[in-house]
Scaffold this motif. Sequence first.
Motif, PDB file in Angstrom:
ATOM      1  N   ARG A   3       0.741  -1.151   0.047  1.00  0.00           N
ATOM      2  CA  ARG A   3       0.239  -0.027  -0.149  1.00  0.00           C
ATOM      3  C   ARG A   3       0.922   1.284   0.101  1.00  0.00           C
ATOM      4  O   ARG A   3       0.650   2.418  -0.710  1.00  0.00           O
ATOM      5  N   LEU A   7       1.028   4.342  -2.859  1.00  0.00           N
ATOM      6  CA  LEU A   7       1.026   5.888  -2.690  1.00  0.00           C
ATOM      7  C   LEU A   7       2.303   6.403  -3.109  1.00  0.00           C
ATOM      8  O   LEU A   7       1.978   7.391  -3.678  1.00  0.00           O
ATOM      9  N   GLU A  48     -12.045  10.300  -2.454  1.00  0.00           N
ATOM     10  CA  GLU A  48     -10.918   9.436  -1.935  1.00  0.00           C
ATOM     11  C   GLU A  48      -9.971  10.087  -0.997  1.00  0.00           C
ATOM     12  O   GLU A  48      -9.297   9.386   0.046  1.00  0.00           O
ATOM     13  N   GLY A  49      -9.758  11.201  -1.181  1.00  0.00           N
ATOM     14  CA  GLY A  49      -8.731  11.971  -0.522  1.00  0.00           C
ATOM     15  C   GLY A  49      -8.407  13.419  -1.137  1.00  0.00           C
ATOM     16  O   GLY A  49      -9.050  13.679  -2.124  1.00  0.00           O
ATOM     17  N   TYR A  73      -0.970  14.694   1.875  1.00  0.00           N
ATOM     18  CA  TYR A  73      -2.111  13.912   1.278  1.00  0.00           C
ATOM     19  C   TYR A  73      -2.913  13.506   2.472  1.00  0.00           C
ATOM     20  O   TYR A  73      -2.594  12.719   3.718  1.00  0.00           O
ATOM     21  N   GLN A  74      -4.196  13.487   2.518  1.00  0.00           N
ATOM     22  CA  GLN A  74      -5.034  13.106   3.590  1.00  0.00           C
ATOM     23  C   GLN A  74      -6.197  12.282   2.962  1.00  0.00           C
ATOM     24  O   GLN A  74      -6.573  12.536   1.669  1.00  0.00           O
ATOM     25  N   ASP A  75      -6.799  11.279   3.569  1.00  0.00           N
ATOM     26  CA  ASP A  75      -7.631  10.341   2.973  1.00  0.00           C
ATOM     27  C   ASP A  75      -9.142  11.103   3.138  1.00  0.00           C
ATOM     28  O   ASP A  75      -9.121  12.186   3.699  1.00  0.00           O
ATOM     29  N   HIS A  76     -10.036  10.221   2.854  1.00  0.00           N
ATOM     30  CA  HIS A  76     -11.418  10.933   2.691  1.00  0.00           C
ATOM     31  C   HIS A  76     -12.022  11.244   4.086  1.00  0.00           C
ATOM     32  O   HIS A  76     -13.028  12.136   4.246  1.00  0.00           O
ATOM     33  N   LYS A  77     -11.513  10.688   5.087  1.00  0.00           N
ATOM     34  CA  LYS A  77     -11.837  11.317   6.648  1.00  0.00           C
ATOM     35  C   LYS A  77     -10.800  12.222   7.141  1.00  0.00           C
ATOM     36  O   LYS A  77     -11.268  12.684   8.429  1.00  0.00           O
ATOM     37  N   LYS A  79      -7.596  12.092   7.417  1.00  0.00           N
ATOM     38  CA  LYS A  79      -6.639  11.746   8.256  1.00  0.00           C
ATOM     39  C   LYS A  79      -5.295  11.805   7.480  1.00  0.00           C
ATOM     40  O   LYS A  79      -5.368  11.522   6.218  1.00  0.00           O
ATOM     41  N   ILE A  81      -2.052  10.933   5.420  1.00  0.00           N
ATOM     42  CA  ILE A  81      -1.291   9.895   5.225  1.00  0.00           C
ATOM     43  C   ILE A  81       0.008   9.950   5.012  1.00  0.00           C
ATOM     44  O   ILE A  81       0.755   8.986   5.200  1.00  0.00           O
TER      45      ILE A  81
END
Length: 231
Positions: A3, A7, A48-49, A73-77, A79, A81
């Motif tokens: 993963r 990224l 998605e982000g 870079y942050q995810d859809h929530k 957070k 990453i």
Amino acid sequence: MYRKLGLLTICLFSFQMIIAQSACSKYYPLEEGASFQYANYNSKGKLEGKVDYTVTEVSNSGDITSATMNMKYQDHKGKEIMASDYGFSCEGEVVRIDFQSLMNQQMMQQFAAVEVEVTGTDIELPNDLSVGQELADASVNVAADMGGMTMNINVETINRKVEKMEKVSTPAGDFDCVVIYSENKTKMSMMGNKIFPSRVWLAEGIGMVKQESFNQKGKLMTSTMLTQLSK
């Protein structure tokens, strides 16, 4: 681990068209403090982000302009990453990205004990773009030592050409764009070659405002849209 490598690959090839530069190119502004936010969507249009880019430092030496851009870079929530600083340069009438500069210490920390080596050829974007114009190919190879074996990810950006002119509406505004088509030929260890077409919409004085990536059958996989900008 896979993963994280994924990224890294996304960051490498998103950065190709998002970087800023100086007056040596008319397509991207380069001012300390300039910032851009992009939203990434999946094939169904679901968020998605988000990626935030900020120009943090600019310096000039003769005809060469060097700059540093911070990426988060942050995810859809929401957070975070990944965060990293990118170095690049601009000379004459062309922007050239040094892929070696993408592998800085901050990004290496994302891979903990994994040793990663990046090599490649620069991707170029000249000032004068016209419909039908062909652009130079580029490539990047990521080699990751995974303890006893090396995982290689090779991506060639081929068949780059100026496809058309088009007006695009985004949450950040309406822009007259030049559309650049390209194909990413990807090869990973123990896997065959795959080709993923892509289109990027570029606006003068802004840079990338939209990007779409497709699978080998021409179906949309991901898209990116400029949502905020400040210069």
